[in-house]
Scaffold this motif. Structure first.
Motif, short mmCIF file in Angstrom:
data_model
loop_
_atom_site.label_atom_id
_atom_site.label_comp_id
_atom_site.label_asym_id
_atom_site.label_seq_id
_atom_site.Cartn_x
_atom_site.Cartn_y
_atom_site.Cartn_z
N TRP A 97 0.81 -1.21 0.00
CA TRP A 97 0.00 0.00 0.00
C TRP A 97 0.85 1.27 0.00
CZ3 TRP A 97 0.31 3.61 3.88
CH2 TRP A 97 0.89 3.20 5.09
N ARG A 98 2.03 1.20 0.58
CA ARG A 98 2.91 2.37 0.57
C ARG A 98 3.34 2.72 -0.85
NH1 ARG A 98 4.13 -0.49 5.11
NH2 ARG A 98 4.15 0.65 7.11
N ILE A 99 3.55 1.70 -1.68
CA ILE A 99 3.95 1.94 -3.07
C ILE A 99 2.79 2.57 -3.85
CG2 ILE A 99 4.76 0.87 -5.20
CD1 ILE A 99 6.76 0.78 -2.90
N THR A 101 0.28 4.26 -2.67
CA THR A 101 0.03 5.61 -2.17
C THR A 101 1.08 6.58 -2.68
OG1 THR A 101 -0.96 4.67 -0.16
CG2 THR A 101 -0.33 6.98 -0.10
N GLY A 102 2.33 6.15 -2.68
CA GLY A 102 3.40 7.00 -3.21
C GLY A 102 3.21 7.30 -4.68
N ALA A 153 7.81 -3.12 1.73
CA ALA A 153 7.52 -2.52 0.42
C ALA A 153 8.75 -1.85 -0.19
CB ALA A 153 6.38 -1.52 0.56
N LEU A 154 9.54 -1.16 0.64
CA LEU A 154 10.72 -0.47 0.12
C LEU A 154 11.73 -1.47 -0.43
CD1 LEU A 154 12.18 2.18 -0.34
CD2 LEU A 154 13.11 2.01 1.98
#
Length: 220
Positions: A97-99, A101-102, A153-154
């Motif tokens: 989800w972080r990807i 959203t980014g 995710a990173l």
């Protein structure tokens, strides 16, 4: 004659395969419906922010489409196409989800740049190139995660970008496939019908590209 009508006949398997491609395509398109609806608000502040938020479901939708076609390649018709897609969608959202959203934030910045500075040919070309890079990065992340890239995710993003840099023919092919799928949908008369199958065909082709170029081996 009855052998052709059996549940496990070649005809039945072909029809089930066609249905799987259709269901995958339609569900992927469904994740893009909010973004298309937000586009009706125009190039206003509300429209740009709504578009960025509405684009969030499309990232996990891409992941789910690749996952569904990966299952199809491994098993033929796995069954339960709708439950399978949305289970994969939830998995893609929870893990990455972080990807997504980014990417939505980057899309918002690109949209503002397009509105404010996109009048010139050079600026417009730069914005389009940046958008293409974002799309290629999202495909790389989804592909890397499905190919076995581990970690947060990173870490998945790092592995995906490293693999894409080592196999640059893969992202070039992904963007060409995306352009072909989009162009097919614009073909007069038959374009809307093609759009019911081309998203799944593009996802299937991405998997072939990943295997052929060695992208999967780079991130596994």
């Amino acid at each position: 004659m009855t052998s052709w009508l059996a549940y496990d006949s070649r005809l039945s398997r072909t029809l089930l395969g066609v249905f799987w491609w259709f269901a995958t395509s339609v569900q992927l398109l469904a994740t893009a419906v909010p973004f298309a609806a937000a586009g009706q608000l125009g190039l206003t502040h509300l429209g740009l922010w709504a578009g960025a938020l509405a684009a969030l479901p499309a990232g996990p939708g891409l992941y789910a489409a690749l996952s569904c076609m990966r299952d199809f390649a491994a098993e033929g018709y796995p069954g339960a196409p709708f439950r399978t897609f949305w289970r994969a969608w939830a998995q893609g959202w929870n893990r990455l989800w972080r990807i997504w959203t980014g990417a939505a934030v980057l899309g918002l910045l690109l949209a503002y740049n397009a509105v404010l500075y996109g009048g010139g040919d050079l600026a417009f070309a730069a914005i389009c190139a940046a958008a293409a890079l974002v799309l290629a990065s999202l495909i790389a992340v989804a592909s890397a995660s499905l190919a076995g890239a581990d970690g947060p995710a990173l870490a998945v993003l790092t592995a995906a970008l490293r693999a894409a840099a080592r196999r640059p023919q893969a992202p070039v092919a992904w963007l060409a496939l995306a352009a072909l799928a989009y162009g097919a949908a614009l073909v007069p008369v038959i374009g809307p019908n093609l759009a019911l199958f081309t998203p799944a065909a593009a996802a299937w082709s991405v998997l072939i590209v990943n295997a052929a170029t060695g992208f999967d081996r780079q991130v596994a």
